[in-house]
Design an enzyme around this catalytic site. Structure first.
Site, PDB file in Angstrom:
ATOM      1  N   ARG A   2       0.875  -1.172   0.000  1.00 55.55           N
ATOM      2  CA  ARG A   2       0.000   0.000   0.000  1.00 55.55           C
ATOM      3  C   ARG A   2       0.905   1.212   0.000  1.00 55.55           C
ATOM      4  O   ARG A   2       1.776   1.346   0.860  1.00 55.55           O
ATOM      5  CB  ARG A   2      -0.905   0.002   1.236  1.00 55.55           C
ATOM      6  CG  ARG A   2      -2.108   0.956   1.112  1.00 55.55           C
ATOM      7  CD  ARG A   2      -2.764   1.240   2.440  1.00 55.55           C
ATOM      8  NE  ARG A   2      -1.910   2.091   3.244  1.00 55.55           N
ATOM      9  CZ  ARG A   2      -1.639   1.885   4.535  1.00 55.55           C
ATOM     10  NH1 ARG A   2      -2.148   0.858   5.181  1.00 55.55           N
ATOM     11  NH2 ARG A   2      -0.830   2.703   5.190  1.00 55.55           N
TER      12      ARG A   2
ATOM     13  N   GLU B 269       5.120   6.978   1.955  1.00 53.92           N
ATOM     14  CA  GLU B 269       5.776   5.727   2.338  1.00 53.92           C
ATOM     15  C   GLU B 269       5.151   4.550   1.630  1.00 53.92           C
ATOM     16  O   GLU B 269       4.072   4.649   1.045  1.00 53.92           O
ATOM     17  CB  GLU B 269       5.689   5.507   3.846  1.00 53.92           C
ATOM     18  CG  GLU B 269       4.253   5.447   4.328  1.00 53.92           C
ATOM     19  CD  GLU B 269       4.049   4.540   5.535  1.00 53.92           C
ATOM     20  OE1 GLU B 269       5.002   3.869   5.960  1.00 53.92           O
ATOM     21  OE2 GLU B 269       2.921   4.494   6.019  1.00 53.92           O
TER      22      GLU B 269
ATOM     23  N   GLY C 216      -2.188  -2.982   6.766  1.00 51.11           N
ATOM     24  CA  GLY C 216      -3.299  -3.451   7.600  1.00 51.11           C
ATOM     25  C   GLY C 216      -4.238  -4.288   6.749  1.00 51.11           C
ATOM     26  O   GLY C 216      -4.536  -3.931   5.611  1.00 51.11           O
TER      27      GLY C 216
HETATM   28  P1  ATP Z   1       1.299   3.213   8.531  1.00 53.48           P
HETATM   29  O1  ATP Z   1       0.394   2.786   9.636  1.00 53.48           O
HETATM   30  O2  ATP Z   1       0.549   3.716   7.339  1.00 53.48           O
HETATM   31  O3  ATP Z   1       2.372   2.261   8.215  1.00 53.48           O
HETATM   32  P2  ATP Z   1       3.443   4.898   9.618  1.00 53.48           P
HETATM   33  O4  ATP Z   1       3.504   4.633  11.067  1.00 53.48           O
HETATM   34  O5  ATP Z   1       4.434   4.245   8.755  1.00 53.48           O
HETATM   35  O6  ATP Z   1       1.980   4.588   9.081  1.00 53.48           O
HETATM   36  P3  ATP Z   1       3.483   7.531   8.318  1.00 53.48           P
HETATM   37  O7  ATP Z   1       2.508   7.111   7.300  1.00 53.48           O
HETATM   38  O8  ATP Z   1       4.847   7.868   7.857  1.00 53.48           O
HETATM   39  O9  ATP Z   1       3.561   6.471   9.515  1.00 53.48           O
HETATM   40  O10 ATP Z   1       2.922   8.790   9.096  1.00 53.48           O
HETATM   41  C1  ATP Z   1       1.708   8.701   9.832  1.00 53.48           C
HETATM   42  C2  ATP Z   1       0.855   9.912   9.582  1.00 53.48           C
HETATM   43  O11 ATP Z   1       1.521  11.103  10.031  1.00 53.48           O
HETATM   44  C3  ATP Z   1       0.525  10.209   8.132  1.00 53.48           C
HETATM   45  O12 ATP Z   1      -0.548   9.431   7.675  1.00 53.48           O
HETATM   46  C4  ATP Z   1       0.210  11.705   8.196  1.00 53.48           C
HETATM   47  O13 ATP Z   1      -1.064  11.950   8.773  1.00 53.48           O
HETATM   48  C5  ATP Z   1       1.242  12.195   9.176  1.00 53.48           C
HETATM   49  N1  ATP Z   1       2.501  12.606   8.502  1.00 53.48           N
HETATM   50  C6  ATP Z   1       3.629  11.862   8.468  1.00 53.48           C
HETATM   51  N2  ATP Z   1       4.619  12.495   7.831  1.00 53.48           N
HETATM   52  C7  ATP Z   1       4.120  13.683   7.440  1.00 53.48           C
HETATM   53  C8  ATP Z   1       4.664  14.806   6.728  1.00 53.48           C
HETATM   54  N3  ATP Z   1       5.937  14.827   6.329  1.00 53.48           N
HETATM   55  N4  ATP Z   1       3.842  15.853   6.475  1.00 53.48           N
HETATM   56  C9  ATP Z   1       2.553  15.835   6.895  1.00 53.48           C
HETATM   57  N5  ATP Z   1       1.988  14.827   7.579  1.00 53.48           N
HETATM   58  C10 ATP Z   1       2.751  13.764   7.859  1.00 53.48           C
HETATM   59 MG    MG Z   2       4.106   2.769   7.315  1.00 54.98          MG
HETATM   60 MG    MG Z   3       1.317   5.567   6.631  1.00 54.84          MG
HETATM   61 MG    MG Z   4       2.820   0.006   8.101  1.00 54.75          MG
END
Ligand code: ATP
Ligand code: MG
Ligand code: MG
Ligand code: MG
Length: 339
Positions: free
Chosen positions: A284, A300, A306
């Site tokens: 995803r 990312e 999920g």
């Molecule tokens: P996932 O559960 O999708 O794996 P994750 O823990 O890998 O999530 P990210 O997707 O990198 O984390 O970031 C989580 C959230 O934080 C994003 O969905 C967004 O709401 C916010 N976010 C992260 N980085 C940024 C950024 N550079 N600018 C704006 N918002 C951000």
């Molecule tokens: Mg992630």
């Molecule tokens: Mg994310």
């Molecule tokens: Mg993840």
């Protein structure tokens, strides 16, 4: 002949409980006339639980203890046709379990060692995607020892990105350990939290305007396809753990209300990223869309997103006409496919 599938769930990361939820859905969905499924829950200590304890963990959704050492049980994974490592985060989604299964010669769902490891680490992902010409936010890396020994140099890196900024453990998911830092005074706390969870931490700039968050699913091996694009909307300041997993805090919009051009751009960039990272099976890919400027930034890539029946990834393919159970069946077929 029915295919024998080993479904791995739980695991050692901060996303243990999320994985149990995903696994329960997959367990119910794999068609029993085609598959003989054995679930094994991996405890937070990394031990593979025997059947009764596995059942208990799946039913209660709570972290379990006990079980056997990884290598001992991996040997007994030999009798399976394929493994579905439905694990999120480090020690599961990061190439470790994929390495073990590769050594054991057992086919498995999803990306291999390289794609898993590079996609898990947000810094490594950014470096590879930058070289593939994919637009992203400005970012900087910091490692724990630096933060302990030269904290000012880490603080300078943050200042150069400007506030507000995001601080994240480089290898995690479900927003665990992520902070949005509005002012320099709050930086140290955010770094301490992120470094308590990872040796590597990424600092990320924010876009000037609050971005829209759009996601796309990729399915396939070396000829992957992209799903329709979905969008997440929520009231919270960012998409944090609470917002992700509390019923009613976020809504999913599929297809995302975007112009056909932007949606197509999202799909094309996601496919390019999937190939650049050597992903396989599924991913995803998450983006920020800045409506005011038309900017599309890749956030990312999740190689084991999920996977409950109400999660974004299966919902995206459902919108493309693939039911949840057809999707999991397809993933097992892809695992068994000659590459
Ligand atoms: P996932 O559960 O999708 O794996 P994750 O823990 O890998 O999530 P990210 O997707 O990198 O984390 O970031 C989580 C959230 O934080 C994003 O969905 C967004 O709401 C916010 N976010 C992260 N980085 C940024 C950024 N550079 N600018 C704006 N918002 C951000
Ligand atoms: Mg992630
Ligand atoms: Mg994310
Ligand atoms: Mg993840």
């Amino acid at each position: 002949m029915k295919k024998r599938i080993l479904l791995l769930a739980g695991g050692q990361s901060g996303e243990h409980e999320v994985s149990l939820m995903s696994a329960r859905s997959v367990l119910n969905a794999l068609p029993r006339d085609q598959f003989d499924v054995t679930p094994v829950v991996i405890s937070k200590q990394g031990r593979w639980l025997p059947p009764t304890e596995t059942q208990r963990a799946l039913e209660s959704g709570e972290a379990a203890t006990g079980g056997d050492l990884v290598l001992h049980r991996a040997a007994s994974a030999e009798g399976y046709d394929a493994v579905f490592p439905l694990l999120h985060g480090p020690m599961g989604e990061d190439g470790t379990v994929q390495g073990l299964l590769t050594l054991a010669g057992i086919p498995f769902v999803g990306s291999g060692v390289l794609g898993s490891a590079v996609s898990m680490d947000k810094v490594m992902t950014k470096q590879v995607l930058a070289s593939a010409g994919i637009p992203q936010v400005a970012w900087a890396l910091a490692v724990r020892r630096e933060w302990q020994q030269q904290p000012d140099s880490v603080r300078e890196r943050a200042a150069a990105l400007g506030y507000p900024l995001f601080v994240k453990p480089a290898n995690l998911g479900s927003s665990v350990g992520i902070s949005k830092v509005a002012r320099a005074e709050d930086l140290d706390g955010a770094l301490n939290l992120a470094f308590s969870l990872d040796r590597r931490v990424i600092l990320e700039a924010m876009t000037a305007h609050k971005p829209r968050e759009v996601e796309v699913g990729i399915l396939g091996n070396d000829a992957p396809i992209a799903s329709p694009v979905g969008e997440l909307r929520f009231e919270a300041d960012f998409y944090d753990y609470e917002t992700k997993y509390t019923e009613g805090r976020a809504t999913m919009h599929i297809p995302a209300p975007l112009s056909a051009e932007v949606a197509e751009q999202v799909r094309a960039l996601a496919l390019r990223a999937f190939r650049a990272l050597d992903c396989a099976g599924l991913a995803r890919v998450d983006f920020f869309y800045v409506e005011e400027t038309g900017e599309l930034l890749l956030n990312e890539v999740n190689t084991m997103p999920g996977f409950t029946t109400t999660s974004m990834y299966p919902k995206l393919f459902e919108a493309a006409g693939l039911s949840y159970s057809a999707l999991v069946t397809r993933l097992v077929e892809l695992a068994l496919e000659e590459r």
